[in-house]
Design an enzyme around this catalytic site. Structure first.
Site, PDB file in Angstrom:
ATOM      1  NE  ARG A  44     112.601  53.361  88.813  1.00 45.93           N
ATOM      2  CZ  ARG A  44     111.435  52.949  88.491  1.00 45.93           C
ATOM      3  NH1 ARG A  44     111.165  53.605  87.142  1.00 45.93           N
ATOM      4  NH2 ARG A  44     110.739  52.295  88.902  1.00 45.93           N
ATOM      5  NE  ARG A 163     112.158  49.480  85.161  1.00 49.78           N
ATOM      6  CZ  ARG A 163     110.900  49.409  85.666  1.00 49.78           C
ATOM      7  NH1 ARG A 163     110.172  49.895  85.006  1.00 49.78           N
ATOM      8  NH2 ARG A 163     110.715  49.481  86.881  1.00 49.78           N
ATOM      9  NE  ARG A 174     108.955  48.487  90.679  1.00 50.39           N
ATOM     10  CZ  ARG A 174     109.167  49.120  91.810  1.00 50.39           C
ATOM     11  NH1 ARG A 174     109.288  48.811  92.852  1.00 50.39           N
ATOM     12  NH2 ARG A 174     108.859  50.623  91.579  1.00 50.39           N
TER      13      ARG A 174
HETATM   14  N1  LIG Z   1      97.584  54.161  92.473  1.00 49.54           N
HETATM   15  C1  LIG Z   1      98.473  54.897  92.239  1.00 49.54           C
HETATM   16  N2  LIG Z   1      99.498  54.000  91.455  1.00 49.54           N
HETATM   17  C2  LIG Z   1     100.516  54.630  90.947  1.00 49.54           C
HETATM   18  C3  LIG Z   1     100.725  56.335  90.857  1.00 49.54           C
HETATM   19  N3  LIG Z   1     101.811  56.597  90.131  1.00 49.54           N
HETATM   20  C4  LIG Z   1     102.126  55.564  89.678  1.00 49.54           C
HETATM   21  N4  LIG Z   1     101.585  54.475  90.233  1.00 49.54           N
HETATM   22  C5  LIG Z   1     101.865  53.032  90.071  1.00 49.54           C
HETATM   23  O1  LIG Z   1     103.183  52.793  90.982  1.00 49.54           O
HETATM   24  C6  LIG Z   1     103.686  51.405  90.291  1.00 49.54           C
HETATM   25  C7  LIG Z   1     105.155  51.928  90.641  1.00 49.54           C
HETATM   26  O2  LIG Z   1     105.585  52.865  89.851  1.00 49.54           O
HETATM   27  P1  LIG Z   1     107.194  53.156  89.789  1.00 49.54           P
HETATM   28  O3  LIG Z   1     107.851  53.132  91.068  1.00 49.54           O
HETATM   29  O4  LIG Z   1     107.044  54.444  88.902  1.00 49.54           O
HETATM   30  O5  LIG Z   1     107.730  51.852  89.002  1.00 49.54           O
HETATM   31  P2  LIG Z   1     107.624  51.288  87.566  1.00 49.54           P
HETATM   32  O6  LIG Z   1     106.321  51.136  87.507  1.00 49.54           O
HETATM   33  O7  LIG Z   1     108.335  49.984  87.797  1.00 49.54           O
HETATM   34  O8  LIG Z   1     108.702  51.787  86.654  1.00 49.54           O
HETATM   35  C8  LIG Z   1     103.291  51.230  88.944  1.00 49.54           C
HETATM   36  O9  LIG Z   1     102.451  50.135  88.986  1.00 49.54           O
HETATM   37  C9  LIG Z   1     102.384  52.665  88.708  1.00 49.54           C
HETATM   38  O10 LIG Z   1     101.330  52.427  87.883  1.00 49.54           O
HETATM   39  C10 LIG Z   1      99.499  57.180  91.360  1.00 49.54           C
HETATM   40  O11 LIG Z   1      99.381  58.137  91.356  1.00 49.54           O
HETATM   41  N5  LIG Z   1      98.459  56.152  92.165  1.00 49.54           N
HETATM   42  N1  LIG Z   2     107.390  44.676  74.127  1.00 43.90           N
HETATM   43  C1  LIG Z   2     108.569  44.655  74.656  1.00 43.90           C
HETATM   44  N2  LIG Z   2     109.539  43.972  74.326  1.00 43.90           N
HETATM   45  C2  LIG Z   2     110.697  43.740  74.913  1.00 43.90           C
HETATM   46  N3  LIG Z   2     110.950  44.979  76.029  1.00 43.90           N
HETATM   47  C3  LIG Z   2     110.129  45.857  76.451  1.00 43.90           C
HETATM   48  C4  LIG Z   2     108.682  45.788  75.663  1.00 43.90           C
HETATM   49  N4  LIG Z   2     108.081  46.757  76.094  1.00 43.90           N
HETATM   50  C5  LIG Z   2     108.642  47.254  77.292  1.00 43.90           C
HETATM   51  N5  LIG Z   2     110.102  46.626  77.287  1.00 43.90           N
HETATM   52  C6  LIG Z   2     111.253  46.840  78.229  1.00 43.90           C
HETATM   53  O1  LIG Z   2     110.782  46.255  79.431  1.00 43.90           O
HETATM   54  C7  LIG Z   2     111.172  47.389  80.398  1.00 43.90           C
HETATM   55  C8  LIG Z   2     110.030  47.683  81.277  1.00 43.90           C
HETATM   56  O2  LIG Z   2     109.171  48.690  80.569  1.00 43.90           O
HETATM   57  P1  LIG Z   2     108.569  49.821  81.152  1.00 43.90           P
HETATM   58  O3  LIG Z   2     107.781  50.849  80.048  1.00 43.90           O
HETATM   59  O4  LIG Z   2     109.704  50.665  82.247  1.00 43.90           O
HETATM   60  O5  LIG Z   2     107.386  49.440  82.258  1.00 43.90           O
HETATM   61  P2  LIG Z   2     106.278  50.101  83.188  1.00 43.90           P
HETATM   62  O6  LIG Z   2     106.440  51.536  83.013  1.00 43.90           O
HETATM   63  O7  LIG Z   2     105.008  49.305  83.015  1.00 43.90           O
HETATM   64  O8  LIG Z   2     107.082  49.784  84.503  1.00 43.90           O
HETATM   65  C9  LIG Z   2     111.991  48.475  79.858  1.00 43.90           C
HETATM   66  O9  LIG Z   2     113.320  48.395  80.028  1.00 43.90           O
HETATM   67  C10 LIG Z   2     111.499  48.548  78.547  1.00 43.90           C
HETATM   68  O10 LIG Z   2     112.441  49.082  77.628  1.00 43.90           O
END
Ligand SMILES: Nc1nc2c(ncn2[C@@H]2O[C@H](COP(=O)(O)OP(=O)(O)O)[C@@H](O)[C@H]2O)c(=O)[nH]1
Ligand SMILES: Nc1ncnc2c1ncn2[C@@H]1O[C@H](COP(=O)(O)OP(=O)(O)O)[C@@H](O)[C@H]1O
Length: 223
Positions: A44, A163, A174
Site C-alpha cells: 500500500r 480506509r 475481506r
Molecule cells: N495467518 C496469518 N494472518 C496474517 C498474518 N499477517 C497478517 N495476517 C492477517 O491477514 C489479514 C489481512 O491483512 P492485511 O493485508 O494487512 O489487511 P488489513 O488487515 O485489511 O489491513 C488480516 O486479518 C491480518 O490479521 C500472518 O502472519 N499470518
Molecule cells: N473505533 C473506531 N471508530 C471509527 N473508526 C475506526 C475505529 N477503529 C478503527 N477505525 C478506522 O477503521 C479503519 C480500519 O482500522 P484498521 O486499524 O486499519 O483495521 P485492521 O488493522 O483490523 O484491518 C481505519 O481507517 C481506522 O482509522
C-alpha cells in the site's frame, strides 16, 4: 519459551487491530515488539519492505522522520513483502510457525520474526487471521489471544471503504472472511478476550487493562 507472554491480536480486516496496536506501541515504547509477518500481497502507499514498528528508533535515526508522521500513517502496515515462490520456499524449509491464505494472498509468521522480538525481552505482538489463531494453538507459543471485533458488518464495511486501501474485489473478500471470523470468534475458548471496537477510547482501555500485568513485568525488569 521464556520471557514475557506474547499477544495474538486477531479479528476481521478493518476491525481496528492496527489502530489499537499503533497506539499501544506508542504509549508503551520499548515494551512491545511487533512480529513482522511475510505476505505476498501488494504494498500500500507508504509501506516499505520489512519496516517493523519495533525498528522505529532505527528507522527514525536513518531517515529523520518525525514519530508522529510514521505512526499516523494509518493504512501502512509492517510486512516482509515477498513473492509466492520465496514464501513457499521458506514454508518448505520449515521457517514459519504458521501460514495462511487470506483474500487471495499468502501470509505467515516466521520463527525468526518472533525470536527477534523475544531476544529483546519485549512482549511480542502478532496480528494474524483466524486460521493463524488456530494454527498457533498447535504450537508452544502460549500467547494471550485477543479478538478485536467491529460493532456490526455495516460499520465494518464503512470503515473498510473509508480506509481506501482496497479494490472492490479485495473488499468483498475481506467482508466474506469477516463473516466467518465473526462466527468463529463466538466459539467459547478460542479467545481469552473479545473486544468490540465501537468507541475507540473504550476499546483501547479494555485492551490495556488485559495487558497491564505483562506490561508492568517488562517495565519492572528494565528498572
Ligand atoms: N495467518 C496469518 N494472518 C496474517 C498474518 N499477517 C497478517 N495476517 C492477517 O491477514 C489479514 C489481512 O491483512 P492485511 O493485508 O494487512 O489487511 P488489513 O488487515 O485489511 O489491513 C488480516 O486479518 C491480518 O490479521 C500472518 O502472519 N499470518
Ligand atoms: N473505533 C473506531 N471508530 C471509527 N473508526 C475506526 C475505529 N477503529 C478503527 N477505525 C478506522 O477503521 C479503519 C480500519 O482500522 P484498521 O486499524 O486499519 O483495521 P485492521 O488493522 O483490523 O484491518 C481505519 O481507517 C481506522 O482509522
Amino acid at each position: 519459551m521464556s520471557g514475557p507472554r506474547p499477544v495474538v491480536l486477531s479479528g476481521p480486516s478493518g476491525a481496528g487491530k492496527s489502530t489499537l496496536l499503533k497506539r499501544l506501541m506508542k504509549e508503551y515504547e520499548g515494551v512491545f515488539g511487533f512480529s513482522v509477518s511475510h505476505t505476498t500481497r501488494n504494498l500500500r502507499p507508504g509501506e516499505e519492505n520489512g519496516k517493523g514498528l519495533n525498528c522505529l528508533p532505527m528507522l527514525l535515526g536513518a531517515t529523520l522522520l518525525p514519530v508522529a508522521d510514521v505512526l499516523s500513517s494509518e493504512t501502512s502496515k509492517d510486512y516482509h513483502f515477498v513473492t509466492r515462490e520465496k514464501m513457499q520456499e521458506g514454508i518448505d524449509k520449515g521457517e514459519f510457525i504458521e501460514n495462511a491464505e487470506f483474500s487471495g494472498n499468502m501470509y505467515g509468521t516466521s520463527k525468526s520474526s518472533i525470536e527477534d522480538v523475544q531476544a529483546q525481552n519485549l512482549i511480542c505482538i502478532l496480528d494474524v487471521d483466524i486460521q493463524g489463531v488456530k494454527n498457533i494453538k498447535k504450537t508452544d507459543l502460549n500467547p494471550i489471544y485477543i479478538s478485536i471485533q467491529p460493532p456490526s458488518m455495516e460499520i465494518l464495511e464503512k470503515r473498510l471503504r473509508d480506509r481506501q486501501t482496497e479494490t472492490e474485489d479485495s473488499l468483498q473478500k475481506r467482508l466474506e472472511a469477516a463473516r466467518i471470523d465473526m462466527e468463529l470468534s463466538k466459539e467459547p475458548g478460542v479467545f481469552d478476550l473479545v473486544i468490540i471496537n465501537d468507541d475507540l477510547e473504550e476499546a483501547y482501555e479494555k485492551l490495556k487493562s488485559v495487558l497491564i500485568e505483562e506490561i508492568e513485568k517488562v517495565q519492572d525488569a528494565k528498572n
